[in-house]
Design a protein around this motif. Structure first.
Motif: not given
Length: 124
Positions: A19-22, A36-37, A68-70, A81-82
């Motif tokens: 899981r990405l975080s921003c 997300w890119f 993916f799930a945003l 971004l999961q």
């Protein structure tokens, strides 16, 4: 103006999840749609996903649909971004970006602010 900082990248085996975080620093985070890119070595930066400013409408590149799930939490100035069922071809530096556009856009030229990126490596 918004300053973006990504986190959550790392090394994972194929089939695994991350899981990405921003996090956006700025008082107007909720006024931006987010995207997300990703950019793999020697390849151009490509669109991954987009989420609208407040209603949470999402749009995905075909190669991540179903995996993916945003999502976003405007109270925390954060988008997530999961990424599930990761594949070696998902290996790239992932960037979050903010756009003032009112339209859904996969065009990186429409994004005004960018984070520094977070590396994702998927081993086979």
């Amino acid at each position: 103006q918004v300053h973006l900082v990504e986190s959550g990248g790392g090394l994972v085996q194929a089939g695994g999840s991350l899981r990405l975080s921003c996090v956006g620093f700025g008082r107007t985070f909720s006024s931006y749609a987010m995207g997300w890119f990703r950019q793999a070595p020697e390849k151009e930066r490509e669109f991954v996903a987009h989420i609208s400013r407040t209603h949470g409408y999402t749009y995905y590149a075909d190669f991540v649909k179903g995996r993916f799930a945003l999502s976003r939490d405007n109270a925390k100035n954060t988008v997530y971004l999961q990424m599930n069922n990761l594949k070696p071809e998902d290996t790239a530096v992932y960037y979050c970006a903010a756009t003032g556009s009112r339209l859904v856009t996969a065009d990186l030229r429409e994004y005004d602010y960018w984070g520094q990126g977070t590396q994702v490596i998927v081993s086979s």
